[in-house]
Design an enzyme around this catalytic site. Structure first.
Site, mmCIF file in Angstrom:
data_model
loop_
_atom_site.group_PDB
_atom_site.id
_atom_site.type_symbol
_atom_site.label_atom_id
_atom_site.label_comp_id
_atom_site.label_asym_id
_atom_site.label_seq_id
_atom_site.Cartn_x
_atom_site.Cartn_y
_atom_site.Cartn_z
ATOM 1 N N CYS A 102 0.779 -1.061 -0.100
ATOM 2 C CA CYS A 102 0.136 -0.007 0.126
ATOM 3 C C CYS A 102 0.942 1.403 -0.055
ATOM 4 C CB CYS A 102 -1.072 -0.082 1.172
ATOM 5 S SG CYS A 102 -2.265 1.120 0.918
ATOM 6 N N HIS A 192 -3.626 -4.840 0.032
ATOM 7 C CA HIS A 192 -2.796 -5.362 1.066
ATOM 8 C C HIS A 192 -2.641 -6.863 1.083
ATOM 9 C CE1 HIS A 192 -2.801 -1.701 3.631
ATOM 10 N NE2 HIS A 192 -3.854 -1.319 2.870
ATOM 11 N N GLU A 194 -1.192 -8.465 3.304
ATOM 12 C CA GLU A 194 -1.269 -9.284 4.502
ATOM 13 C C GLU A 194 -2.818 -9.278 5.343
ATOM 14 O OE1 GLU A 194 -1.990 -5.206 5.600
ATOM 15 O OE2 GLU A 194 -0.921 -6.351 4.050
#
Length: 245
Positions: A102, A192, A194
């Site tokens: 990001c 993202h 994660e």
């Protein structure tokens, strides 16, 4: 002994930072002992740290924007940005493994001389329909993944055009540059890798007054994230760790 991954975190909110770090460990298949964690809003890089002594660098997300004018940045945001940008010349010169998530794509694009701004391609908190580019289908982190998949996003600024010398790996209609690579080992994603629904719920509650969305829509966004099927992005993070760990 394997080299550790350097995890750079940019979130000043402890709950958000801790949740993000736990997600990077879980989705990357890492133990805390496999990492050097630095919260750049509260601490400097370790004295004497050498990139050559790390397996790679992973930069998390955060509320700051690279494209904000200097006067609009808090002292912590300015320090975070300066620290991240200060590492990029060596990372690019060495082609050192790097995964910017990001905020990290803005850092990489800026370091490459690309345009990062809020003019176009910002995405509201939620999911984005991503697809592999032709180059993406043969990239080591992406080869064999589905051609199209959903990812969690939420950002005000974006890369406006692919920087010179970068390779375009993932696109979406809402934000054309969702993932890119410089050299062979320097990666960045707008989405993202994660994040899961639980993690995004935490962030929605923490950042509901930071201008990403109308605060009164927070519960609807949480419900949308819970209903979403976001499975592929975490495989990209896991592949990065497996390749360079």
């Amino acid at each position: 002994m394997p080299k550790p991954f350097l995890i750079l975190q940019l979130r000043p909110e402890r709950e958000a930072a801790d949740d993000e770090f736990a997600a990077i460990l879980a989705k990357g298949g890492l133990r805390e002992a496999d990492t050097i964690r630095v919260r750049l809003d509260t601490e400097p890089l370790p004295e004497g740290l050498r990139l050559a002594d790390t397996a790679g660098v992973i930069v998390g997300g955060g509320p700051g924007c690279v494209s904000d004018p200097p006067g609009a940045k808090s002292p912590a945001e300015a320090l975070i940005e300066a620290t991240c940008l200060g590492l990029m010349p060596e990372i690019l010169e060495r082609d050192h493994p790097f995964l910017g998530c990001c905020y990290g794509i803005g850092i990489l694009a800026h370091a490459l001389g690309g345009e990062v701004s809020k003019a176009r391609y910002g995405e509201a908190v939620g999911t984005s329909a991503c697809r592999l580019t032709e180059e993406g289908t043969s990239d080591p982190l992406l080869a064999g993944l589905p051609a199209e998949w959903e990812a969690f996003v939420g950002h005000k600024e974006a890369v406006q055009a692919l920087p010179r010398g970068a390779v375009h790996l993932v696109a979406s209609d809402a934000c054309p540059v969702q993932m890119m690579r410089a050299g062979r080992h320097v990666y960045a994603t707008q989405f993202h890798p994660e994040a899961d629904a639980a993690g995004f719920e935490t962030r929605i509650r923490i950042y509901k007054d930071r201008g990403y969305f109308p605060p009164e829509t927070a519960e609807d966004l949480i419900a949308m994230c819970r209903a979403a099927r976001v499975e592929v992005p975490e495989r990209i993070l896991a592949r990065f760790v497996e390749r360079y760990g």
